[in-house]
Design an enzyme around this catalytic site. Structure first.
Site, PDB file in Angstrom:
ATOM      1  N   HIS A 276      30.084  53.219  28.433  1.00  0.00           N
ATOM      2  CA  HIS A 276      28.919  52.827  27.657  1.00  0.00           C
ATOM      3  C   HIS A 276      28.356  53.939  26.795  1.00  0.00           C
ATOM      4  O   HIS A 276      27.381  53.736  26.080  1.00  0.00           O
ATOM      5  CB  HIS A 276      27.865  52.206  28.582  1.00  0.00           C
ATOM      6  CG  HIS A 276      28.176  50.772  28.896  1.00  0.00           C
ATOM      7  ND1 HIS A 276      27.228  49.825  29.149  1.00  0.00           N
ATOM      8  CD2 HIS A 276      29.365  50.123  28.957  1.00  0.00           C
ATOM      9  CE1 HIS A 276      27.810  48.651  29.371  1.00  0.00           C
ATOM     10  NE2 HIS A 276      29.106  48.824  29.275  1.00  0.00           N
TER      11      HIS A 276
ATOM     12  N   LYS B 244      32.941  34.767  27.639  1.00  0.00           N
ATOM     13  CA  LYS B 244      34.387  34.947  27.500  1.00  0.00           C
ATOM     14  C   LYS B 244      34.957  35.533  28.801  1.00  0.00           C
ATOM     15  O   LYS B 244      35.986  35.066  29.299  1.00  0.00           O
ATOM     16  CB  LYS B 244      34.672  35.880  26.317  1.00  0.00           C
ATOM     17  CG  LYS B 244      36.131  35.946  25.948  1.00  0.00           C
ATOM     18  CD  LYS B 244      36.322  36.580  24.586  1.00  0.00           C
ATOM     19  CE  LYS B 244      37.788  36.633  24.226  1.00  0.00           C
ATOM     20  NZ  LYS B 244      38.006  36.962  22.816  1.00  0.00           N
ATOM     21  N   ASP B 245      34.270  36.548  29.337  1.00  0.00           N
ATOM     22  CA  ASP B 245      34.728  37.158  30.589  1.00  0.00           C
ATOM     23  C   ASP B 245      34.695  36.147  31.742  1.00  0.00           C
ATOM     24  O   ASP B 245      35.607  36.110  32.577  1.00  0.00           O
ATOM     25  CB  ASP B 245      33.842  38.357  30.965  1.00  0.00           C
ATOM     26  CG  ASP B 245      34.199  39.598  30.149  1.00  0.00           C
ATOM     27  OD1 ASP B 245      35.103  39.505  29.298  1.00  0.00           O
ATOM     28  OD2 ASP B 245      33.568  40.650  30.361  1.00  0.00           O
TER      29      ASP B 245
ATOM     30  N   SER C 199      33.052  50.105  23.762  1.00  0.00           N
ATOM     31  CA  SER C 199      34.436  49.648  23.933  1.00  0.00           C
ATOM     32  C   SER C 199      35.281  49.978  22.717  1.00  0.00           C
ATOM     33  O   SER C 199      34.801  49.923  21.585  1.00  0.00           O
ATOM     34  CB  SER C 199      34.463  48.134  24.120  1.00  0.00           C
ATOM     35  OG  SER C 199      33.831  47.791  25.323  1.00  0.00           O
TER      36      SER C 199
ATOM     37  N   GLU D 274      54.792  47.295  49.450  1.00  0.00           N
ATOM     38  CA  GLU D 274      54.238  46.144  48.746  1.00  0.00           C
ATOM     39  C   GLU D 274      54.699  46.197  47.285  1.00  0.00           C
ATOM     40  O   GLU D 274      55.008  47.264  46.751  1.00  0.00           O
ATOM     41  CB  GLU D 274      52.710  46.199  48.816  1.00  0.00           C
ATOM     42  CG  GLU D 274      52.178  45.984  50.218  1.00  0.00           C
ATOM     43  CD  GLU D 274      51.920  44.517  50.507  1.00  0.00           C
ATOM     44  OE1 GLU D 274      52.862  43.834  50.940  1.00  0.00           O
ATOM     45  OE2 GLU D 274      50.782  44.067  50.294  1.00  0.00           O
TER      46      GLU D 274
HETATM   47  C1  HEM Z   1      39.481  48.704  47.108  1.00  0.00           C
HETATM   48  C2  HEM Z   1      39.303  47.775  47.954  1.00  0.00           C
HETATM   49  C3  HEM Z   1      40.299  47.357  49.021  1.00  0.00           C
HETATM   50  C4  HEM Z   1      41.651  47.162  48.922  1.00  0.00           C
HETATM   51  C5  HEM Z   1      42.518  47.308  47.669  1.00  0.00           C
HETATM   52  C6  HEM Z   1      42.113  46.772  50.238  1.00  0.00           C
HETATM   53  C7  HEM Z   1      43.427  46.474  50.558  1.00  0.00           C
HETATM   54  C8  HEM Z   1      43.880  46.028  51.785  1.00  0.00           C
HETATM   55  C9  HEM Z   1      45.210  45.569  52.075  1.00  0.00           C
HETATM   56  C10 HEM Z   1      46.363  45.509  51.066  1.00  0.00           C
HETATM   57  C11 HEM Z   1      45.249  45.200  53.388  1.00  0.00           C
HETATM   58  C12 HEM Z   1      46.435  44.605  54.141  1.00  0.00           C
HETATM   59  C13 HEM Z   1      46.291  43.109  54.086  1.00  0.00           C
HETATM   60  C14 HEM Z   1      47.358  42.371  54.843  1.00  0.00           C
HETATM   61  O1  HEM Z   1      48.535  42.484  54.483  1.00  0.00           O
HETATM   62  O2  HEM Z   1      46.979  41.669  55.766  1.00  0.00           O
HETATM   63  C15 HEM Z   1      43.951  45.450  53.949  1.00  0.00           C
HETATM   64  C16 HEM Z   1      43.600  45.212  55.278  1.00  0.00           C
HETATM   65  C17 HEM Z   1      42.340  45.421  55.803  1.00  0.00           C
HETATM   66  N1  HEM Z   1      41.202  45.855  55.114  1.00  0.00           N
HETATM   67 FE1  HEM Z   1      41.123  46.296  53.139  1.00  0.00          FE
HETATM   68  N2  HEM Z   1      41.059  46.756  51.107  1.00  0.00           N
HETATM   69  C18 HEM Z   1      39.933  47.110  50.404  1.00  0.00           C
HETATM   70  C19 HEM Z   1      38.651  47.212  50.915  1.00  0.00           C
HETATM   71  C20 HEM Z   1      38.286  47.068  52.250  1.00  0.00           C
HETATM   72  C21 HEM Z   1      36.961  47.283  52.787  1.00  0.00           C
HETATM   73  C22 HEM Z   1      35.746  47.724  51.995  1.00  0.00           C
HETATM   74  C23 HEM Z   1      37.022  47.017  54.114  1.00  0.00           C
HETATM   75  C24 HEM Z   1      35.839  47.094  55.071  1.00  0.00           C
HETATM   76  C25 HEM Z   1      35.801  47.899  55.982  1.00  0.00           C
HETATM   77  C26 HEM Z   1      38.398  46.639  54.442  1.00  0.00           C
HETATM   78  C27 HEM Z   1      38.861  46.279  55.712  1.00  0.00           C
HETATM   79  C28 HEM Z   1      40.160  45.902  56.006  1.00  0.00           C
HETATM   80  C29 HEM Z   1      40.624  45.495  57.317  1.00  0.00           C
HETATM   81  C30 HEM Z   1      39.788  45.418  58.584  1.00  0.00           C
HETATM   82  C31 HEM Z   1      42.000  45.196  57.187  1.00  0.00           C
HETATM   83  C32 HEM Z   1      42.971  44.738  58.310  1.00  0.00           C
HETATM   84  C33 HEM Z   1      42.932  43.263  58.505  1.00  0.00           C
HETATM   85  C34 HEM Z   1      43.932  42.527  57.640  1.00  0.00           C
HETATM   86  O3  HEM Z   1      45.081  42.901  57.553  1.00  0.00           O
HETATM   87  O4  HEM Z   1      43.537  41.510  57.051  1.00  0.00           O
HETATM   88  N3  HEM Z   1      39.129  46.683  53.280  1.00  0.00           N
HETATM   89  N4  HEM Z   1      43.118  45.961  52.954  1.00  0.00           N
END
Ligand code: HEM
Lengths: 266, 427
Positions: free
Chosen positions: B220, B248-249, B224, B292
């Site tokens: 900002h 639009k967004d 843009s 992945e």
């Molecule tokens: C930038 C944001 C985030 C990204 C890109 C991300 C990405 C991921 C990915 C790729 C998995 C594996 C999913 C699977 O294959 O099951 C995962 C699992 C998990 N994430 Fe995140 N996550 C993010 C934010 C968060 C936040 C803020 C929390 C809160 C604490 C969190 C908690 C968990 C937990 C507990 C799991 C394990 C349970 C599961 O597999 O579903 N994540 N996350």
């Protein structure tokens, strides 16, 4: 110079290509396993509107209980799941009776002793062996894996389980099977430590379905798919409502956006 | 973009706040009245889409973390129990898993957009560099999140990636091994590794949130970029962000959410690897360890280099070099639209990255390895040779005089079909 529609079309193409690409790379590793013969079946639960066939799940459960349960656990299932919507939907009396057949370890009691009691609907399925070593000892050193998520743990899960059950074919002459192994066309490497668990007439069906290997294989595969994804029906139902809502919302947003932009001088 | 504030509080409480904490004024000036080039195409909607997915990941993740158990013998079952016994748990988990994928799909389109239109060039260098840091933090977050499932792929991906640090052994004997054991909290990947990965997976998204705020702040200040790469020169070049770009967004976001929820509801495991539904087993290595999909191009680069240490350097360099684009690109014009030669190199670079991704999913042997090496060489040649050299001798094609001229079809562009005078929204 530039065609007015082209940047947008190019963009759509790019997004489509990215999605297809993601799909292709996601699909590739699975195929690397080798010359497994996996037959694609018609499943009532496939497709966006797919639902389980209650009768099939009930028959599949019977196959599991009478055959597979001797070696394989289903540790993530609870008896109550058998009566929940979207599953085999046994009556609550039937669920209670099925649970009561299981011997569940509980305790310690007031004397500090562990004891066994008949199962309750809230209990988890009891695995056939106390631990991995006991399972191996009883199975010639091979470990019969827990089947709770088996349908998700193999590429094309239900098709694979079906093909595995139906894949015990005549051993080719030039193949020397190792001790205790069986020939199976669906299993990677074709030699599996599980002897053919099913054959025609192995389980009695009471609903008129023919007691064939083919039907057993289908029913147990559908049952294991439900065991792995018990919320599949709920997912498909909610998805339908959600998608309709999103599509209408997208249409409205498009119209609003067009109106807003139409006011712009050009 | 610095512009006179047009915020006029008209309620008593609005006025009271405005002289104490003028957040409403900031929101109004930055997201309502903000002057924005009138010619942004749909590629400019991905910033909003990315912000949406950050929120989705935070919201679903925090609820997942209430039920998830970061323990080596319970983690795998706890994820399944979330899907079976927690109200809407299956929805949360599948949204979080597929939301990660969508986040990366969007960020790749967003980055490619920036590269095509030269959005990293002055005065947006800091904006771009912050973006590269966000990308790095996203990769770390997703990697750690994937490990939490504690399936076979989780476990072995952690083993392979953490083991990369052992390449430091070839610089100082024993250093790499010590670092790896320090990361693991033991002599192999295990319970202590899982708890620290969980802790960091919870932490990093908030660092990303902070970086995103800086990213938008840095956006900002100059405002843009746009498809012509020409700055806003007159009032008619710009329109207020609201209502034009808000709608639009919103429309583009809705389409993207249809794709996202379509996956969640109808193919939730389509992008997942079946082996990750097998509980982690330290005694059994899966036949192919594949990350992945969103890591595949970089994984191909890592494996293309025969030497472990140089492989790691190339791996880090392939991402880190992106931060230097503002200085590697010597072109006088920003937008690739007006770059007749670079256009082709850019297309090749995109195709090459996709091919590298394909090769990253294949075993590193034979022809696959050969092509991965060629692709790796090409990737670096593009950033280190093509960008400085082509920009230096290329003669840009004719450009419109201003954003307005481009939209209205005046100026050197000329020869537009009359249909082109439709509203810019149809572009
Ligand atoms: C930038 C944001 C985030 C990204 C890109 C991300 C990405 C991921 C990915 C790729 C998995 C594996 C999913 C699977 O294959 O099951 C995962 C699992 C998990 N994430 Fe995140 N996550 C993010 C934010 C968060 C936040 C803020 C929390 C809160 C604490 C969190 C908690 C968990 C937990 C507990 C799991 C394990 C349970 C599961 O597999 O579903 N994540 N996350």
């Amino acid at each position: 110079m530039r065609n007015i529609a082209s940047p947008k079309r190019k963009l759509l193409l790019a997004v489509a290509a990215a999605v297809l690409y993601a799909a292709s790379v996601a699909g590739t590793p699975a195929k690397a396993a080798g010359e497994q013969t996996i037959e694609t079946q018609k499943w009532s639960f496939s497709g966006p509107f797919g639902m389980f066939d209650r009768g099939q799940l009930q028959r599949g459960f019977k196959v599991y209980k009478e055959v597979c349960a001797a070696c394989h656990g289903l540790r993530l299932l609870r008896f109550r799941n058998l009566g929940e919507p979207g599953g085999p939907e046994f009556s609550s009396a039937a669920v209670k009776a099925l649970a009561a057949e299981a011997e569940v370890q509980d305790g310690p009691d007031d004397e500090g002793e562990m004891f066994t009691r008949p199962g309750r609907p809230s209990d988890a399925f009891v695995s056939p062996f106390a631990n991995k070593n006991a399972a191996r000892a009883a199975n010639n050193g091979a470990y019969p894996p827990d089947l709770s998520v088996m349908a998700k743990a193999r590429a094309r899960g239900p098709d694979y389980i079906y093909s595995l059950m139906a894949g015990y074919k005549e051993t080719p002459d030039d193949l020397e099977l190792a001790e205790g192994m069986s020939y199976n066309t669906a299993f990677p490497g074709h030699q599996i430590a599980m002897a053919a668990p099913l054959d025609d007439d192995a389980v009695e069906y009471t609903d008129g379905t023919a007691p064939t290997l083919e039907n057993y294989s289908k029913d147990i595969s559908a049952f294991l798919m439900w065991a792995a994804e018990p919320k599949l029906e709920e997912r498909h139902k909610l998805g339908f409502r959600f998608m309709i809502y999103l599509i209408i919302l997208a249409g409205l947003l498009y119209l609003v956006k067009r109106r807003v932009w139409a006011g712009l001088k050009h | 973009m610095a512009h006179a504030s047009s915020y006029r509080p008209n309620t008593a409480i609005g006025k009271w706040f405005d002289v104490r904490l003028p957040v409403m004024r900031m929101m109004h000036d930055q997201f309502n009245d903000f002057p924005t080039p009138r010619n942004l195409n749909y590629l400019w909607t991905f910033g909003g889409i990315l912000t949406f997915f950050l929120v989705v990941q935070l919201a679903t993740g925090i609820v997942l973390a209430m039920h998830y158990i970061p323990h080596e013998s319970m983690a795998f079952d706890s994820v399944e129990k979330i899907m079976r016994d927690v109200n809407w748990g299956w929805l949360l988990r599948y949204m979080h898993a597929n939301g990660g994928s969508m986040f990366f799909l969007a960020v790749y389109i967003h980055i490619a957009r920036g590269m095509y239109y030269g959005s990293y060039k002055a005065p947006r260098e800091i904006l771009w560099v912050i973006g590269v840091f966000i990308f790095l933090a996203m990769m770390a977050t997703a990697f750690m999140g994937y490990s939490l499932v504690w399936g076979q792929m989780s476990f072995w991906a952690v083993t392979v990636i953490t083991n990369l640090f052992s390449s430091l052994d070839s610089i100082v004997d024993g250093l790499g091994t010590a670092v790896v054991q320090w990361i693991w909290g033991g002599f192999s990947v295990g319970g202590p590794t899982l708890t620290r990965l969980f802790s960091l997976h919870y932490l990093l998204p908030f660092i990303i949130t902070g970086l995103v705020i800086l990213h938008i702040w840095a956006l900002h200040v100059p405002g843009s970029n746009n498809p012509t790469g020409i700055d806003i020169k007159s009032k008619s070049d710009a329109i207020p962000f609201h209502p034009y770009y808000t709608f639009k967004d919103a429309y583009a976001l809705c389409l993207f959410v249809i794709l996202f929820m379509g996956l969640v509801f109808y193919a939730p495991n389509f992008l997942a690897h079946p082996d990750n539904y097998i509980q982690a087993n330290p005694l059994q290595t899966p036949p192919h360890i594949v990350p992945e999909w969103y890591f595949l191009p970089f994984y191909a680069i890592l494996r293309a280099i025969p030497d472990k240490l140089f492989g790691v350097i190339a791996f880090a360099g392939s991402i880190g070099l992106l931060a230097f684009l503002p200085w590697l690109d010597t072109s006088k014009v920003k937008s690739t639209r007006y770059r007749p030669i670079y256009k082709w190199f850019f297309a090749l670079f995109i195709i090459n990255t996709l091919v590298l991704g394909y090769l990253g999913a294949k075993p590193a042997e034979g022809m696959y390895l050969l092509f991965a090496r060629i692709g790796t060489a090409f990737y670096f040649a593009h950033l280190l040779v093509v960008m400085p050299v082509v920009g230096w001798f290329e003669k840009p094609s004719a450009m419109p005089g201003s954003i307005t001229d481009d939209v209205l079809g005046k100026g050197s562009g000329g020869g537009r079909p009359s249909a082109a005078t439709a509203s810019p929204g149809r572009r």
